[in-house]
Design a protein around this motif. Structure first.
Motif, mmCIF file in Angstrom:
data_model
loop_
_atom_site.group_PDB
_atom_site.id
_atom_site.type_symbol
_atom_site.label_atom_id
_atom_site.label_comp_id
_atom_site.label_asym_id
_atom_site.label_seq_id
_atom_site.Cartn_x
_atom_site.Cartn_y
_atom_site.Cartn_z
ATOM 1 N N ARG A 109 49.065 54.624 98.586
ATOM 2 C CA ARG A 109 48.112 55.709 98.411
ATOM 3 C C ARG A 109 48.342 56.299 97.035
ATOM 4 N N ARG A 122 51.882 46.234 102.159
ATOM 5 C CA ARG A 122 52.335 47.614 102.297
ATOM 6 C C ARG A 122 51.183 48.530 101.880
ATOM 7 N N ALA A 123 50.966 49.564 102.637
ATOM 8 C CA ALA A 123 49.913 50.519 102.299
ATOM 9 C C ALA A 123 50.381 51.374 101.129
ATOM 10 N N THR A 152 43.491 54.266 99.136
ATOM 11 C CA THR A 152 44.531 53.692 99.982
ATOM 12 C C THR A 152 44.180 52.231 100.204
ATOM 13 N N HIS A 153 45.126 51.358 99.940
ATOM 14 C CA HIS A 153 44.922 49.922 100.150
ATOM 15 C C HIS A 153 46.235 49.326 100.628
ATOM 16 N N THR A 154 46.129 48.221 101.328
ATOM 17 C CA THR A 154 47.308 47.450 101.682
ATOM 18 C C THR A 154 47.461 46.360 100.633
ATOM 19 N N GLU A 170 53.018 54.612 94.284
ATOM 20 C CA GLU A 170 52.761 55.329 95.535
ATOM 21 C C GLU A 170 52.738 56.840 95.273
ATOM 22 N N PRO A 197 44.825 43.013 104.704
ATOM 23 C CA PRO A 197 46.177 43.248 105.193
ATOM 24 C C PRO A 197 46.898 41.922 105.391
#
Length: 169
Positions: A12, A9-10, A21-23, A75, A4
């Motif tokens: 998904r 930004r996350a 899901t990753h930042t 996203e 992070p």
């Protein structure tokens, strides 16, 4: 895994049927996200300008150049990479045909080529050689001269048509 950051930004999405899901940094390309964060190293990065087709993935049912797409733009998307073609330990008919017909040499273009051909055959299950050439024209191969690739596409098309006919009948 991404670390992070204050500019992260996350995101998904579903990659090869698995939710992830990753930042990520807002400037991270989808190709880097898929390779480094998801471990799908079949996504190759060649020209980084969307010209060579090596980074081609399927994004929400259509092929896309992942080197020109930001991860944040994907996203909520459904992504398929070459790793998602095989099922239950069995090669996809396209992979089988490329292997049997020597439709690859170094293999760098092959993942993008396979996903492009999958889309081509979904739209046109019985393409002519000219239609195959036009369909793969956005994927550059420096090794094969394309002849064996065209043979592989023809064979895969026949196998997929026969498989569809068996399921219908």
């Amino acid at each position: 895994m991404s670390t992070p950051s204050s500019t992260g930004r996350a995101v998904r999405m579903t990659v090869n049927g698995e939710p992830v899901t990753h930042t990520v940094d807002a400037r991270r390309t989808l190709s880097d996200f898929l390779r480094k964060d998801c471990g799908t190293t079949g996504v190759h990065v060649g020209c980084e300008h969307g010209v060579c087709g090596a980074c081609t993935v399927v994004l929400d049912g259509r092929t896309a150049r992942s080197c020109c797409t930001l991860a944040v733009q994907a996203e909520g998307a459904e992504i398929t990479t070459v790793e998602g073609l095989a099922s239950g330990g069995e090669l996809h008919p396209l992979q089988e045909a490329f292997w049997k017909n020597h439709g690859l040499q170094c293999g760098f273009c092959t993942p993008g080529m396979l996903l492009t051909v999958q889309e081509l055959l979904a739209e046109n299950p019985d393409p002519t050689d000219e239609e195959i050439r036009a369909g793969i024209s956005g994927n550059l191969c420096r090794c094969t001269g394309y002849l064996f690739i065209i043979d592989a596409v023809r064979e895969a098309a026949a196998v997929l048509r026969n498989s569809a006919a068996d399921q219908d009948g």
